[in-house]
Write a protein that holds these residues in place. Structure first.
Motif, short mmCIF file in Angstrom:
data_model
loop_
_atom_site.label_atom_id
_atom_site.label_comp_id
_atom_site.label_asym_id
_atom_site.label_seq_id
_atom_site.Cartn_x
_atom_site.Cartn_y
_atom_site.Cartn_z
N LEU A 100 16.39 73.15 -22.71
CA LEU A 100 17.85 73.31 -22.70
C LEU A 100 18.57 72.01 -23.05
O LEU A 100 19.67 72.04 -23.60
N LEU A 101 17.93 70.87 -22.73
CA LEU A 101 18.54 69.57 -23.06
C LEU A 101 18.34 69.19 -24.52
O LEU A 101 18.83 68.15 -24.98
N GLY A 102 17.58 70.03 -25.26
CA GLY A 102 17.45 69.81 -26.70
C GLY A 102 16.13 69.20 -27.15
O GLY A 102 15.99 68.88 -28.34
N PHE A 103 15.17 69.07 -26.27
CA PHE A 103 13.87 68.53 -26.66
C PHE A 103 12.98 69.64 -27.21
O PHE A 103 13.11 70.80 -26.83
N ALA A 104 12.06 69.26 -28.09
CA ALA A 104 11.07 70.21 -28.60
C ALA A 104 10.21 70.69 -27.43
O ALA A 104 10.02 69.96 -26.45
N PRO A 105 9.66 71.91 -27.49
CA PRO A 105 8.88 72.44 -26.36
C PRO A 105 7.77 71.51 -25.89
O PRO A 105 7.59 71.32 -24.67
N ALA A 106 7.01 70.92 -26.83
CA ALA A 106 5.90 70.03 -26.43
C ALA A 106 6.45 68.79 -25.72
O ALA A 106 5.91 68.35 -24.69
N VAL A 107 7.54 68.22 -26.25
CA VAL A 107 8.14 67.04 -25.65
C VAL A 107 8.74 67.39 -24.29
O VAL A 107 8.61 66.63 -23.31
N ALA A 108 9.39 68.55 -24.21
CA ALA A 108 9.97 68.98 -22.93
C ALA A 108 8.88 69.18 -21.88
O ALA A 108 9.07 68.86 -20.70
N PHE A 109 7.72 69.69 -22.32
CA PHE A 109 6.59 69.87 -21.38
C PHE A 109 6.12 68.53 -20.84
O PHE A 109 5.91 68.37 -19.63
N ILE A 110 5.96 67.55 -21.73
CA ILE A 110 5.53 66.21 -21.31
C ILE A 110 6.56 65.60 -20.35
O ILE A 110 6.21 65.05 -19.29
N PHE A 111 7.85 65.70 -20.69
CA PHE A 111 8.91 65.15 -19.87
C PHE A 111 8.91 65.81 -18.49
O PHE A 111 8.93 65.14 -17.45
N GLY A 112 8.87 67.14 -18.49
CA GLY A 112 8.95 67.86 -17.22
C GLY A 112 7.74 67.64 -16.33
O GLY A 112 7.88 67.38 -15.14
N MET A 113 6.54 67.71 -16.90
CA MET A 113 5.34 67.56 -16.09
C MET A 113 5.19 66.13 -15.56
O MET A 113 4.68 65.91 -14.46
N GLY A 114 5.67 65.15 -16.33
CA GLY A 114 5.66 63.78 -15.82
C GLY A 114 6.57 63.64 -14.62
O GLY A 114 6.24 62.96 -13.63
N PHE A 115 7.73 64.32 -14.66
CA PHE A 115 8.66 64.25 -13.54
C PHE A 115 8.16 65.02 -12.33
O PHE A 115 8.54 64.73 -11.19
N VAL A 116 7.30 66.02 -12.55
CA VAL A 116 6.74 66.78 -11.44
C VAL A 116 5.89 65.89 -10.54
O VAL A 116 5.83 66.07 -9.32
N LEU A 117 5.23 64.88 -11.14
CA LEU A 117 4.30 64.02 -10.39
C LEU A 117 5.09 63.05 -9.52
O LEU A 117 5.52 61.99 -9.96
N THR A 118 5.27 63.42 -8.27
CA THR A 118 6.06 62.63 -7.31
C THR A 118 5.45 61.24 -7.11
O THR A 118 4.24 61.06 -7.24
N SER A 119 6.29 60.28 -6.77
CA SER A 119 5.81 58.92 -6.52
C SER A 119 5.03 58.86 -5.20
O SER A 119 5.61 58.89 -4.12
N THR A 120 3.72 58.80 -5.32
CA THR A 120 2.86 58.68 -4.13
C THR A 120 3.20 57.41 -3.36
O THR A 120 3.24 57.41 -2.12
N ALA A 121 3.44 56.33 -4.08
CA ALA A 121 3.71 55.04 -3.42
C ALA A 121 4.97 55.10 -2.56
O ALA A 121 4.97 54.67 -1.40
N ILE A 122 6.06 55.64 -3.12
CA ILE A 122 7.32 55.68 -2.37
C ILE A 122 7.22 56.61 -1.17
O ILE A 122 7.60 56.26 -0.04
N VAL A 123 6.69 57.81 -1.39
CA VAL A 123 6.63 58.80 -0.31
C VAL A 123 5.71 58.32 0.81
O VAL A 123 6.04 58.40 2.00
N MET A 124 4.53 57.80 0.44
CA MET A 124 3.59 57.32 1.45
C MET A 124 4.17 56.14 2.22
O MET A 124 3.97 56.01 3.44
#
Length: 621
Positions: free
Chosen positions: A120-144
């Motif tokens: 929806l923000l205008g990225f190609a599907p493959a790029v949007a997948f990389i962007f989204g899945m990277g953001f899914v990975l929560t910061s273990t360091a901060i949360v812990m």
């Protein structure tokens, strides 16, 4: 002048080690982190702010944050090793449903939603997948780090968050494989043998680490322990952590997961506590360095140049991810408070996103500027998380204590009232119970009340600082009250209430220290005892007894200490009361002077008489 100093330092560094960045990093951490924690913003935000100050976007003292970040990632590795040491295999197996159930569900749902947001923000599907899945990975360091500072890692809600983080850390492996699959073809076909090797190597690495952990490591540490050399044991602990991380990195797996698995395998070892003590100092320093490096990596020029897309991405990605986490938690029967806290705590991207984005850039899926925007989005989300947590905690009402199985105060009628039934109160009441006295006991800690009930103690729920609760507890009819609460302000408040409302009741109070004891005496208590005084005297008595003192010498010495302390206490009390008297006298004389100036005829003798009345010595308690 400052330029000359830096120039001389740089010239000196050319002939040896450049200590300027090292000293700057240590100084920023030592000054910034305690300051931020003192004002309630937390240590993580202190590290991030210090890093931003030192990095290219700040004073530019360190211009290569990537090199610092690469080294500092070892802090995350060691953190997960220590978490692994606390996760025995049986405990990890008990969490399997949360890891592979809750964890997979959260990663899948958040990944799908964030990929859609990227499109929806205008990225190609493959790029949007990389962007989204990277953001899914929560910061273990901060949360812990946040959970560790709160002491919530071992709580039920904390364990669920740890389970999700473990699954997210595992998810980086298939995600890197997907990046390789999505990479533009270079014309070279990968053969079946290469594919089989690519599958066999990770399986072999895991199997090898399990074998070493179960068969080799314990005898290995036993041999090293016999040498009685602490530095050798420390080196061996680092060897295990870094060796496991290197093994997993070499076969394309996560370094942090290698260290975590090594920790799990050593969690039942007799050397577990020694390993934890050896690794902990390095973990703390390197994890702090990691947060500093993340702060340094925030390129304000990139943020300023692409602020619209970064701001939009941060807001939408954090909102969508947090909403999905909240919905999943509520669907799985979590309370509103737990679901909301999990959503805010895990709503940011994390350090593994940097690995995914860098790999995608190297594979040609995204270009350099896009990588910079994605990285800045994740870093800004990490910086915002502590602020969001502070805001949530201030806006959310305080959690109500569960009253299951708890009886509230309802017109108690015993002659002795005990307020507070913690460690002090439990011991103090033993003599009364031993003499057959009946007690009314109130406390406002529901967990303690339930625990006391298991041992046959009837404790009622009630806040002793409230006058209505004291009346309901029969304070007007008791002969004696024992104030045993572990709160200085509350103890003083209760003492004042009894002096003003129930002056005929004898009051005994637990004092925190000498200053608090004086406050209690001024509040009218009949007897006070500093909580550590007698136990410390007995401890000292046993010490001189062990050194050969006779019982007469012990008794004489202890009585001497008591007498000297009593004399010092009396002098300090009288000095304090004299200061109060002087203030009263001054106020009366000033009031008389103002009255005369206003035309009121007041004789000096009358003022002196009133001053004398107001400064009558208080009988010692």
């Amino acid at each position: 002048m400052a330029g000359e100093v830096v120039g001389h330092a740089a010239e000196a560094a050319a002939h040896g080690v450049d200590l300027i960045p090292v000293v700057a990093l240590l100084g920023a951490a030592v000054i910034g982190v305690p300051l931020f924690k003192r004002i309630g913003l937390g240590s993580v935000l202190g590290y991030l702010a210090a890093g931003l100050l030192l990095g290219p976007s700040g004073i530019g003292l360190i211009n290569d944050p990537e090199s610092v970040l690469t080294t500092a990632e070892l802090g995350v590795v060691m953190f997960l090793f220590i978490i692994g040491l606390e996760m025995e295999p049986s405990r990890l197996w008990a969490l399997r449903k949360q890891i592979f159930g809750l964890g997979v569900l959260q990663v899948a749902v958040c990944g799908l939603l964030l990929t859609g947001m990227g499109v929806l923000l205008g990225f190609a599907p493959a790029v949007a997948f990389i962007f989204g899945m990277g953001f899914v990975l929560t910061s273990t360091a901060i949360v812990m780090q946040i959970l560790g500072e709160r002491g919530e890692l071992s709580s039920e809600s904390g364990q669920r968050i740890v389970s999700i983080l473990l699954l997210e850390d595992l998810a980086i492996v298939p995600l890197l494989a997907v990046v390789a699959f999505l990479a533009p073809s270079s014309g070279d076909e990968v053969g079946l043998t290469a594919r089989l090797i690519g599958i066999a190597l990770p399986i072999g690495a895991v199997s090898l680490l399990i074998f070493l952990g179960q068969r080799i490591m314990n005898p290995f540490f036993a041999v090293l322990a016999s040498s009685k050399l602490r530095e050798v044991m420390t080196a061996a602990a680092l060897l295990v952590v870094l060796g496991a991380a290197l093994l997993f990195q070499a076969v394309g797996l996560s370094m942090a997961m290698g260290a975590f698995l090594a920790g799990v395998l050593l969690s039942t070892s007799t050397f577990r506590h020694q390993l934890e003590a050896d690794v902990e100092p390095f973990r703390g320093i390197l994890l702090g360095l990691f947060f500093l490096a993340v702060g340094m990596s925030l390129n304000l020029t990139t943020v300023a140049g692409s602020w619209q897309i970064i701001a939009l991405s941060v807001v939408t990605y954090m909102a969508v991810k947090a909403a999905a986490i909240y919905a999943i938690a509520r669907a799985l029967k979590a309370s509103h408070a737990e679901a909301l806290e999990r959503a805010v705590l895990m709503g940011q991207g994390g350090e593994f996103a940097f690995v995914l984005y860098t790999t995608a850039a190297s594979a040609g899926i995204i270009d350099g500027p896009t990588n910079a925007v994605f990285t800045a989005t994740v870093i800004v989300s990490m910086v915002l998380t502590p602020f969001l947590l502070i805001g949530m905690r201030r806006l959310m009402p305080k959690p109500e204590q569960s009253m299951d199985g708890i009886e509230t105060v309802a017109e108690l009628h015993e002659r002795i009232l005990v307020i507070g039934f913690g460690r002090f109160g439990q011991i103090a009441t033993q003599t009364l119970l031993g003499q057959g006295h009946r007690l009314s006991i109130i406390d406002n800690d529901t967990d303690m009340i339930r625990a006391a009930a298991q041992f046959g103690f009837k404790v009622y729920y009630g806040d002793g600082t409230r006058l209505d609760i004291l009346r309901a507890a029969g304070a007007a009819n008791v002969d004696l009250v024992l104030i045993c609460v572990n709160d200085k302000a509350a103890a003083t408040t209760i003492a004042h209430l009894f002096r003003d409302e129930f002056p005929l009741v004898k009051v005994m109070a637990r004092a925190f220290d000498r200053v608090h004891a004086i406050e209690l005496i001024k509040a009218g208590v009949d007897y006070q005892l500093r909580e550590m005084f007698e136990s410390a005297l007995m401890f000292g008595a046993q010490a001189i007894r062990e050194l050969g003192a006779t019982e007469d010498e012990v008794e004489q010495t202890i009585e001497g200490v008591r007498d000297r302390d009593a004399q010092r206490f009396k002098l300090q009390l009288m000095d304090d009361l004299s200061a109060v008297d002087a203030a009263r006298s001054l106020l009366l004389k000033n009031a008389a002077e103002q009255a005369r100036e206003g035309g009121v005829d007041i004789e000096e003798e009358a003022v002196e008489e009133e001053v004398a009345k107001s400064t009558q010595p208080v009988p010692p308690a």
